[in-house]
Design a protein around this motif. Structure first.
Motif, PDB file in Angstrom:
ATOM      1  N   GLN A 227     -13.434  -5.828   2.918  1.00 30.36           N
ATOM      2  CA  GLN A 227     -15.080  -5.944   2.971  1.00 30.36           C
ATOM      3  C   GLN A 227     -15.582  -5.769   1.611  1.00 30.36           C
ATOM      4  O   GLN A 227     -16.749  -5.885   1.438  1.00 30.36           O
ATOM      5  CB  GLN A 227     -15.265  -4.842   3.786  1.00 30.36           C
ATOM      6  N   GLN A 228     -14.792  -5.412   0.649  1.00 35.68           N
ATOM      7  CA  GLN A 228     -15.294  -5.331  -1.041  1.00 35.68           C
ATOM      8  C   GLN A 228     -15.864  -6.439  -1.375  1.00 35.68           C
ATOM      9  O   GLN A 228     -14.792  -7.598  -1.056  1.00 35.68           O
ATOM     10  CB  GLN A 228     -14.118  -4.512  -1.771  1.00 35.68           C
ATOM     11  N   ASP A 229     -16.588  -6.662  -2.244  1.00 30.69           N
ATOM     12  CA  ASP A 229     -17.176  -8.233  -2.561  1.00 30.69           C
ATOM     13  C   ASP A 229     -16.459  -8.448  -3.874  1.00 30.69           C
ATOM     14  O   ASP A 229     -16.711  -9.709  -4.391  1.00 30.69           O
ATOM     15  CB  ASP A 229     -18.737  -8.085  -2.882  1.00 30.69           C
ATOM     16  N   ASN A 230     -15.298  -7.628  -4.391  1.00 30.59           N
ATOM     17  CA  ASN A 230     -14.654  -8.125  -5.753  1.00 30.59           C
ATOM     18  C   ASN A 230     -13.272  -8.686  -5.396  1.00 30.59           C
ATOM     19  O   ASN A 230     -12.278  -8.430  -6.287  1.00 30.59           O
ATOM     20  CB  ASN A 230     -14.707  -7.107  -6.716  1.00 30.59           C
ATOM     21  N   ILE A 231     -12.836  -8.764  -4.219  1.00 28.74           N
ATOM     22  CA  ILE A 231     -11.506  -9.095  -3.538  1.00 28.74           C
ATOM     23  C   ILE A 231     -10.990 -10.393  -4.200  1.00 28.74           C
ATOM     24  O   ILE A 231     -11.612 -11.257  -3.531  1.00 28.74           O
ATOM     25  CB  ILE A 231     -11.077  -8.739  -2.210  1.00 28.74           C
ATOM     26  N   ALA A 232     -10.166 -10.503  -4.989  1.00 29.38           N
ATOM     27  CA  ALA A 232      -9.366 -12.111  -5.185  1.00 29.38           C
ATOM     28  C   ALA A 232      -8.547 -12.554  -4.206  1.00 29.38           C
ATOM     29  O   ALA A 232      -8.629 -13.748  -3.810  1.00 29.38           O
ATOM     30  CB  ALA A 232      -8.911 -12.085  -6.429  1.00 29.38           C
ATOM     31  N   GLY A 233      -7.895 -11.756  -3.794  1.00 27.37           N
ATOM     32  CA  GLY A 233      -6.644 -12.066  -2.412  1.00 27.37           C
ATOM     33  C   GLY A 233      -5.922 -10.740  -2.055  1.00 27.37           C
ATOM     34  O   GLY A 233      -6.090  -9.959  -2.438  1.00 27.37           O
ATOM     35  N   PHE A 234      -5.247 -11.457  -1.242  1.00 28.96           N
ATOM     36  CA  PHE A 234      -4.115 -10.492  -0.600  1.00 28.96           C
ATOM     37  C   PHE A 234      -2.841 -11.037  -0.653  1.00 28.96           C
ATOM     38  O   PHE A 234      -2.541 -12.098  -0.357  1.00 28.96           O
ATOM     39  CB  PHE A 234      -4.299 -10.401   0.868  1.00 28.96           C
ATOM     40  N   LEU A 235      -1.936 -10.265  -1.752  1.00 31.84           N
ATOM     41  CA  LEU A 235      -0.428 -10.594  -2.008  1.00 31.84           C
ATOM     42  C   LEU A 235       0.366  -9.993  -1.141  1.00 31.84           C
ATOM     43  O   LEU A 235       0.314  -8.614  -0.898  1.00 31.84           O
ATOM     44  CB  LEU A 235      -0.096 -10.378  -3.454  1.00 31.84           C
ATOM     45  N   VAL A 236       1.378 -10.706  -0.156  1.00 31.37           N
ATOM     46  CA  VAL A 236       2.098  -9.910   0.792  1.00 31.37           C
ATOM     47  C   VAL A 236       3.269 -10.722   0.973  1.00 31.37           C
ATOM     48  O   VAL A 236       3.462 -12.063   0.979  1.00 31.37           O
ATOM     49  CB  VAL A 236       1.284 -10.012   2.267  1.00 31.37           C
ATOM     50  N   GLU A 237       4.402  -9.879   1.464  1.00 29.93           N
ATOM     51  CA  GLU A 237       5.862 -10.582   1.657  1.00 29.93           C
ATOM     52  C   GLU A 237       5.758 -10.644   3.156  1.00 29.93           C
ATOM     53  O   GLU A 237       5.510  -9.837   3.895  1.00 29.93           O
ATOM     54  CB  GLU A 237       6.742  -9.541   1.323  1.00 29.93           C
ATOM     55  N   PRO A 238       5.879 -12.006   3.702  1.00 33.81           N
ATOM     56  CA  PRO A 238       5.931 -12.091   5.112  1.00 33.81           C
ATOM     57  C   PRO A 238       7.088 -11.114   6.025  1.00 33.81           C
ATOM     58  O   PRO A 238       6.817 -10.506   7.026  1.00 33.81           O
ATOM     59  CB  PRO A 238       6.368 -13.420   5.382  1.00 33.81           C
ATOM     60  N   ILE A 239       7.989 -10.753   5.071  1.00 35.96           N
ATOM     61  CA  ILE A 239       9.002  -9.815   5.477  1.00 35.96           C
ATOM     62  C   ILE A 239       9.368  -9.077   4.234  1.00 35.96           C
ATOM     63  O   ILE A 239       9.822  -9.470   3.503  1.00 35.96           O
ATOM     64  CB  ILE A 239      10.147 -10.241   6.156  1.00 35.96           C
ATOM     65  N   GLN A 240       9.338  -7.687   4.362  1.00 38.55           N
ATOM     66  CA  GLN A 240       9.580  -6.767   3.059  1.00 38.55           C
ATOM     67  C   GLN A 240      11.046  -6.652   3.028  1.00 38.55           C
ATOM     68  O   GLN A 240      11.635  -5.839   3.874  1.00 38.55           O
ATOM     69  CB  GLN A 240       8.905  -5.473   3.197  1.00 38.55           C
ATOM     70  N   GLY A 241      11.723  -7.348   2.218  1.00 39.66           N
ATOM     71  CA  GLY A 241      13.165  -7.507   1.991  1.00 39.66           C
ATOM     72  C   GLY A 241      13.736  -6.276   1.474  1.00 39.66           C
ATOM     73  O   GLY A 241      14.437  -5.623   2.078  1.00 39.66           O
ATOM     74  N   GLU A 242      13.370  -5.938   0.112  1.00 34.30           N
ATOM     75  CA  GLU A 242      13.554  -4.631  -0.399  1.00 34.30           C
ATOM     76  C   GLU A 242      13.488  -3.335   0.289  1.00 34.30           C
ATOM     77  O   GLU A 242      14.006  -2.164   0.123  1.00 34.30           O
ATOM     78  CB  GLU A 242      13.118  -4.713  -2.016  1.00 34.30           C
ATOM     79  N   ALA A 243      12.552  -3.257   0.914  1.00 37.44           N
ATOM     80  CA  ALA A 243      11.961  -2.173   1.770  1.00 37.44           C
ATOM     81  C   ALA A 243      12.808  -1.911   3.191  1.00 37.44           C
ATOM     82  O   ALA A 243      12.812  -0.949   3.698  1.00 37.44           O
ATOM     83  CB  ALA A 243      10.582  -2.272   2.167  1.00 37.44           C
ATOM     84  N   GLY A 244      13.679  -2.902   3.222  1.00 38.99           N
ATOM     85  CA  GLY A 244      14.659  -2.784   4.075  1.00 38.99           C
ATOM     86  C   GLY A 244      14.708  -3.681   5.297  1.00 38.99           C
ATOM     87  O   GLY A 244      14.860  -3.508   6.599  1.00 38.99           O
ATOM     88  N   VAL A 245      14.128  -5.085   4.784  1.00 37.33           N
ATOM     89  CA  VAL A 245      14.124  -5.929   6.074  1.00 37.33           C
ATOM     90  C   VAL A 245      13.115  -5.570   6.885  1.00 37.33           C
ATOM     91  O   VAL A 245      13.218  -5.639   7.948  1.00 37.33           O
ATOM     92  CB  VAL A 245      15.143  -6.735   6.451  1.00 37.33           C
ATOM     93  N   TYR A 246      11.621  -5.113   6.528  1.00 36.11           N
ATOM     94  CA  TYR A 246      10.793  -4.814   7.538  1.00 36.11           C
ATOM     95  C   TYR A 246      10.166  -5.598   7.970  1.00 36.11           C
ATOM     96  O   TYR A 246       9.312  -6.330   7.070  1.00 36.11           O
ATOM     97  CB  TYR A 246       9.867  -3.505   6.655  1.00 36.11           C
ATOM     98  N   THR A 247      10.235  -5.979   9.132  1.00 37.24           N
ATOM     99  CA  THR A 247       9.589  -7.103   9.787  1.00 37.24           C
ATOM    100  C   THR A 247       8.251  -6.628  10.394  1.00 37.24           C
ATOM    101  O   THR A 247       8.152  -6.101  11.390  1.00 37.24           O
ATOM    102  CB  THR A 247      10.661  -7.841  10.833  1.00 37.24           C
ATOM    103  N   PRO A 248       7.058  -7.687  10.045  1.00 34.54           N
ATOM    104  CA  PRO A 248       5.981  -7.121  10.780  1.00 34.54           C
ATOM    105  C   PRO A 248       5.647  -7.467  12.120  1.00 34.54           C
ATOM    106  O   PRO A 248       6.850  -8.285  12.758  1.00 34.54           O
ATOM    107  CB  PRO A 248       4.808  -7.796   9.870  1.00 34.54           C
ATOM    108  N   SER A 249       4.658  -7.358  12.743  1.00 36.35           N
ATOM    109  CA  SER A 249       4.098  -7.624  14.184  1.00 36.35           C
ATOM    110  C   SER A 249       3.899  -9.343  14.029  1.00 36.35           C
ATOM    111  O   SER A 249       3.854  -9.947  12.803  1.00 36.35           O
ATOM    112  CB  SER A 249       2.813  -7.209  14.570  1.00 36.35           C
TER     113      SER A 249
END
Length: 424
Positions: free
Chosen positions: A189-211
């Motif tokens: 909602q902030q007006d200066n956001i360029a984008g959202f950088l994300v891993e579809p599954i966080q590998g190094e975090a322990g293969v953390y799989t989102p919803s």
């Protein structure tokens, strides 16, 4: 645990210790040869590779199609820089953009370079297309992310070991909880956001799989608030999770489908690792014209990015993925692997959870993150002929080459369960 290696192996380990920077903590095994799902150490012992060079070797070690493409190109032309055109770059660029259905590609070499490239593109797009005031752009990232270890990337990392004494840090990032669409919407909602950088599954975090719907919702929210959805598929892409891209979610296709475009197609796609099948450093950033055309001559580049060998190798590597139906194999074997490990979990207190998608999985060992239990389990797995590596003190990642057969996987599961029982 007492760690034993052969005399020849120890000699190589000692050489690294004396002459190399101590920036890694490898499992004590010295490899000299690989073929398919197997590797051999310098004493001649054979192992199943259950890490695949952090998913760079999805197509298996030394795949003949990829190796042949590399050696044939190396005989004719290896590097021109981008000062001149070469006869492979345009062919490769058309191939890879058709393959992933984007207008343009910016070729690089390593995964971290590709992430840095995506950050630069996103910021420039924000200033020139979205109207954000220069120097004010922010990129949303997730806690416990891993996008590399360059100065910019560690600036938004949670890993204090990677951050400490490397400051000052690069500004311009907002961290939110992973798999939290409410937090994402609030930040967007902030007006200066360029984008959202994300891993579809966080590998190094322990293969953390989102919803299951997190990637889809993230894409929708980015579109709603006019921010770029940037998917880091360096480790999760190229069929590893049972679809061509992990942003496809739990897709039932063989990796090439319309859902890739309509489900959660990123505005910027970051690829690396298995883009070359592990044969050569190749990475890529893909986007459509509206985004990629903000980059003009002299504003970004690489001497080796897009070199003839890289183009030939990447096309061969992607041919193998499609021709050998590796996404389908990863999906089927991954479901089978988690089912078998879950059966074991029901009988023990040693492991509390198995999670993942396709052939990117992890087990959570019933111990603290500060423990060395997972490391010790990996040492015993090595002794039994299987190589894996912890991601934390109590998490072990399992990611074999996607060319693995069910019979080979059964053998590996028996090794894993036999080893885990030694720690009950």
């Amino acid at each position: 645990m007492n760690v034993q290696v052969g005399n020849k192996s120890q000699q190589y380990i000692d050489l690294e210790d004396k002459h190399g920077a101590h920036n890694y903590h490898p499992l004590p095994v010295v490899l000299e040869r690989g073929d398919g799902v197997f590797v051999w150490d310098v004493e001649g012992k054979k192992y199943y590779d259950f890490l695949s060079a952090y998913s760079a070797v999805n197509q298996g070690h030394c795949h003949p199609t990829i190796v042949n493409a590399m050696t044939e190109q190396a005989k004719t032309l290896t590097l021109t820089s981008r000062a001149f055109h070469n006869d492979k770059l345009g062919v490769y660029e058309k191939y890879v953009t058709d393959y992933f259905k984007f207008d343009k590609v910016l070729p690089m070499n390593t995964g971290a370079e590709a992430v840095e490239t995506a950050i630069k593109i996103a910021r420039k797009w924000a200033y020139e297309k979205k109207g954000v005031q220069e120097h004010d752009a922010q990129i949303i990232v997730c806690e416990n992310n891993f996008h590399g270890r360059t100065t910019t990337v560690i600036s938004f990392s949670n890993d204090e070991n990677a951050r400490k004494n490397f400051g000052p840090y690069t500004p311009g990032f907002i961290k939110i909880a992973y798999d939290d669409t409410d937090a994402l919407e609030k930040a967007l909602q902030q007006d200066n956001i360029a984008g959202f950088l994300v891993e579809p599954i966080q590998g190094e975090a322990g293969v953390y799989t989102p919803s299951d719907d997190f990637m889809m919702r993230a894409k929708e929210l980015c579109a709603q608030y006019n921010a770029l959805f940037i998917a880091d598929e360096i480790q999760t892409g190229i069929a590893r999770t049972g679809a061509l891209l992990a942003v496809c979610g739990k897709c039932s296709c063989e990796g090439h489908c319309e859902r890739q475009e309509t489900y959660s197609r990123p505005d910027i796609l970051i690829l690396g690792k298995a883009l070359s099948g592990g044969a050569y450093p190749v990475s890529a950033v893909l986007a459509d014209d509206e985004v990629m055309n903000v980059i003009q001559p002299g504003q970004h580049g690489s001497t080796f990015g897009g070199n003839p060998i890289a183009g030939a190798v990447a096309m061969a590597a992607l041919d193998v993925v499609k021709d050998e139906k590796l996404a389908q194999n990863a999906r089927e074997l991954g479901n089978y692997f988690r089912s078998r490990i879950n059966e074991y979990i029901e009988t023990t207190d040693t492991v509390t959870l198995v999670r993942g998608r396709g052939l990117l999985n992890a087990i959570v060992v019933n111990d603290s993150e500060e423990s060395d239990t997972a490391w010790n389990i990996c040492l015993r797995l090595r002794d039994h002929g299987l190589l894996a590596k912890p991601t934390h003190g109590n998490i072990i990642r399992f990611a074999p080459p996607l060319v693995m057969t069910k019979e080979q996987l059964d053998d590996c599961i028996e090794i894993i369960i036999k080893t885990l029982k030694e720690f009950e």
